[in-house]
Design an enzyme around this catalytic site. Structure first.
Site, short mmCIF file in Angstrom:
data_model
loop_
_atom_site.label_atom_id
_atom_site.label_comp_id
_atom_site.label_asym_id
_atom_site.label_seq_id
_atom_site.Cartn_x
_atom_site.Cartn_y
_atom_site.Cartn_z
N GLU A 190 47.58 -21.43 -0.54
CA GLU A 190 48.47 -20.86 -1.34
C GLU A 190 49.46 -20.12 -0.42
OE1 GLU A 190 46.21 -18.94 -4.33
OE2 GLU A 190 45.64 -21.16 -5.35
N LYS A 225 45.92 -19.75 4.11
CA LYS A 225 45.06 -18.96 3.36
C LYS A 225 43.81 -19.55 3.54
CE LYS A 225 44.39 -17.15 -1.25
NZ LYS A 225 44.44 -17.43 -2.61
#
Ligand code: BGC
Length: 797
Positions: free
Chosen positions: A488, A592
């Site tokens: 993300e 991430k």
């Protein structure tokens, strides 16, 4: 948590030897009991002190507004949040004239034990009231795996020094006051008094409350019955008002006497049935439980778990913490899914309100793979739930100008609840993740009925989505642009490699399933032209690769972006999303959570071993693990490419996520996918288990120096296969069922119940150990033997 001295490392239970109010909320999550339908947080029987009271019914939610500063087409209109329903756990105790409240008086002993084999939570407390009366309280709690509406408590009080007057109030309480939880956006939105009273009753030993939610219009009923066993003159009376129904039990106990109360609690809800029907529903469930009785419920629970562990246990020699953690994990994964019965399986299970009780791709990509090989009926039910939400997903696709079905990024009832497009619906990969779970379940069970009724429609509608979301360029190559992959910290990118590979799998699997079930397929409107288009898109799908660097690109152009300035990022600036603007994360190389690395696990068939090693090394330097879903994936790939020590460290992080409260939010509920991840790291990592071949399961086992032995059982098409790895030998034993084809390090093997098959594991030369961004290496729980010898002492663990 278990680093706290109150917690003990034991193979089959989680034991807390003293009450520690500092970790009360976390303990309520780890001691939560659930069966996929009902969830009780591990709140103390008397209700207070508490961190966060919680009783959840899978599927019971309330709508809440989604405020947008700027309106936009296709934004979801409202959100959904799980609510704390009527609390049936409460048993308040008055000792002479003082409430049994552990914040006052003196607590001499307090112990809680969650037993993974019996499925019971035991508690024992010895306490002296401020005025000097001493009592021992014992309670045992269960949420039944066999009677899904039922939870039960056996509660016993005895005096420790002479006569005492006891009053027990066994209660049902609706609209409990919840503590304010601060500003963490991942925490459930607080909804005040979500339950509107419809009916209350108290008669004899029975109490009942029935409520309705204001906007989602769900009726929720909880009723309880009691068996009281005390000395003569023990008296009971029942009363109820809108939000409280209570049985009061009074008794006088002399030395050697006990007061015992068995409380059976039935839960039910419905969006459709009338008030009388819902009230009958819980009363009927209650009648079933009381006729089974306390001993009967215990026996059923034990049998259910005996059968589960016979299919699912993982044994680890050489690391007692990991042994405990993986059983803790499997127990909670089972609790999350066992009796979900066509309902969603939320990211936190039913252990807390985190993430608003939403279900994400976590379920299909992390939790269902574990359940597929250990409790396949739970997978069937979870996928039936997805299928039941098909109309909403088709409507969402239409709204977005797409074909087929677009399943939501986060939801409770099937409608999209994500208010943030880039890390919401744009993460279209959830559709391929659902398809992947279907393929895995069908491969592992050969459940033909499921494939026809549920699997095929899911595969077809998701394949249609990909075909309409992607496009062929003028060379004929197929691209899927403007989507977000699992990472993300990159959003709306073109040709995310994970998405493309999973979509490819989805398109091919749909075409193959259509061939197996031509009639069902034609009823769904599929023709040869359509399947040819799916195959063509799959064949020509673009897989971005940087030839100069010799690595795949997470998405087109990714390796050309500026690398995040890790050297200037302080430890306290993680997670990055809470400290830096998304726009900056999006335009830099920083990951991430495992994205391309996850593609190499789930679509390992699309890469050579050399590519895996090079890609892994490249993406390790960029991955910060700001999501709990990362470590288990990195563990699995590190093991495959031969970095066993690194894999072992990542295993520690995945397995200890909640027991050590590594992300600091275990209070809001457990990270069910990361718990599932400890199985990933052990079984898929060190066991090297892969299922790319639609049913033929492959193993490539490799143990780190820290583990002396690893053994696990999996269920594959009604067979039970046990795999045991010691040193460099793997032994495959078929415990049950007809002969089974498997692969061992590339070699085809047939195992039968007649005799185990043992094979040596070939050596694997691993390159240099990859590096992580500064400060982001996984914690090292234990030193290697060489490090121990050099430092002259044995490290923690
Ligand atoms: C992760 C998602 C995940 C969600 C729920 C997020 O932090 O990035 O991949 O689905 O948490 O667990």
């Amino acid at each position: 948590m278990i680093t706290h001295p109150a917690y003990v490392v034991e193979p089959w239970c989680l034991r807390e030897r003293e009450l520690n109010l500092d970790v009360l909320s976390q303990s309520e999550s780890v001691f939560a009991l659930a069966n996929g339908h009902v969830g009780w947080r591990g709140n103390l029987d008397e209700g207070e002190p508490h961190g966060l009271p919680g009783t959840y019914l899978n599927g019971v939610f309330e709508f809440r507004p989604l405020p947008y500063a700027e309106a936009g087409y296709g934004y979801p209109e409202s959100g959904q949040t799980v609510i704390n329903v009527t609390n049936g756990k409460l048993i308040r105790l008055l000792v002479d004239d003082e409430p049994f409240d552990l914040r006052y008086g003196r607590l001499h002993r307090h112990e809680r034990v969650l037993d993974f084999r019996t499925g019971l939570l035991h508690r024992m407390a010895e306490w002296t009231s401020p005025s000097g009366r001493s009592v021992r309280v014992r309670s045992t709690r269960l949420v039944s795996f066999t009677q899904r509406a039922i939870a039960a408590i056996a509660y016993e009080v005895e005096p420790l020094d002479g006569d005492v007057r006891i009053v027990i109030q066994s209660e049902l309480v609706a609209n409990e006051q919840l503590p304010d939880h601060g500003g963490d956006p991942r925490t459930a939105a607080q909804l005040k008094d979500p339950l509107l009273p419809e009916q209350h009753a108290a008669q004899g030993s029975r109490i009942r409350l029935l409520h309705c939610t204001a906007r989602s219009k769900l009726k929720v009923a909880v009723s309880a019955d009691h068996v009281v066993d005390g000395p003569p003159k023990t008296e009971t009376s029942a009363e109820s008002v809108d939000d409280l129904s209570r049985l009061t039990i009074t008794s006088r106990l002399t030395s050697g006497q006990r007061l015992r109360v068995e409380k059976f609690v039935a839960h039910g809800w419905s969006a459709v049935r009338s008030v009388p029907a819902v009230h009958d529903q819980v009363d009927a469930a209650l009648a079933g439980a009381t006729s089974t009785g306390w001993a009967g419920l215990l026996a059923e629970q034990r049998q259910f778990l005996d059968e589960f562990w016979a299919r699912a246990d993982v044994e680890v020699d050489g690391d007692a913490e990991i042994q405990q953690a993986v059983r803790f994990a499997l127990f909670h994964v089972l609790q999350a899914g066992a009796r979900g019965e066509a309902r969603a399986l939320p990211a936190k299970g039913l252990t807390g309100p985190g993430y608003d009780g939403h279900c994400f791709w976590d379920t299909e990509s992390f939790v269902l793979p574990v359940l597929t090989y250990t409790a396949p009926q739970a997978v069937e039910q979870a996928l039936r739930w997805r299928h039941s939400t098909m109309p909403a997903a088709q409507e969402r696709a239409r709204q977005l100008g797409l074909k087929g079905a677009a399943f939501p990024w986060r939801t409770i009832n099937g409608d999209e609840c994500s208010a943030y497009w880039p890390a919401g619906t744009a993460a279209f990969h959830v559709n391929a993740d659902i398809a992947d779970a279907v393929v895995r379940y069908v491969g592992a069970t050969a459940d033909d009925t499921f494939e026809r009724e549920v699997g095929l429609p899911l595969l077809v509608e998701t394949a249609r989505l990909w075909r309409s979301l992607g496009h062929h360029d003028h060379h004929g190559d197929f691209h899927i642009d403007g989507v977000t992959g699992p990472d993300e910290y990159s959003a709306i990118s073109d040709d995310n490699l994970y998405t493309n590979l999973m979509a490819q799998h989805n398109l091919r699997a749909a075409a193959a399933a259509v061939e197996r079930h031509p009639e069902v397929a034609s009823a769904l409107g599929v023709d040869d032209e359509e399947t040819a288009a799916w195959r063509d898109a799959a064949l020509r799908i673009n897989l971005p690769y940087n030839a100069e660097l010799g690595v795949h690109e997470q998405s087109a152009g990714f390796t050309g972006h500026q690398v995040w300035d890790f050297a200037r990022t302080n430890d306290d600036q993680y997670p990055l999303m809470l400290n830096f603007p998304y726009f900056d994360l999006y335009r830099k190389q920083v990951v991430k959570q495992a994205d391309l690395v996850l593609a190499m696990v789930l679509r390992g068939d699309a890469f050579t071993l050399e590519q895996k090693a090079r890609n892994f090394a490249y993406y390790e330097q960029l991955t910060v693990r700001d999501s709990s879903l990362s470590a288990c994936t990195q563990a699995t790939m590190a093991a495959e490419v031969g970095h066993l020590r690194l894999a072992y460290d990542y295993l520690g992080e995945a397995a200890m996520m909640d027991l050590f409260d590594l992300e600091g939010n275990t209070r809001d509920g457990l990270h069910i996918a990361s718990l599932a991840g400890s199985w990933f790291a052990l079984v898929m990592g060190f066991g090297g288990m892969r299922d790319h071949d639609g049913g033929v399961v492959a193993f490539a086992p490799r143990l780190p120096e820290q583990l002396g032995r690893l053994a696990f059982t999996v269920q594959i098409r009604d067979r039970r296969l046990r795999v045991e790895i010691t040193g460099t030998t793997a032994t495959y034993t078929l415990l049950e069922g007809a002969d089974l084809e498997i692969r061992h390090c590339g070699e085809q093997l047939t195992v039968s119940t007649a005799a185990p098959e043992s094979r040596e594991v070939p050596e694997l030369a691993a390159g240099p150990v990859p590096e992580q961004p500064p400060g982001r290496s996984p914690a090292r729980r234990r030193a290697t033997r060489r490090e121990e010898a050099e430092s002259g002492h044995v490290a923690h663990g």
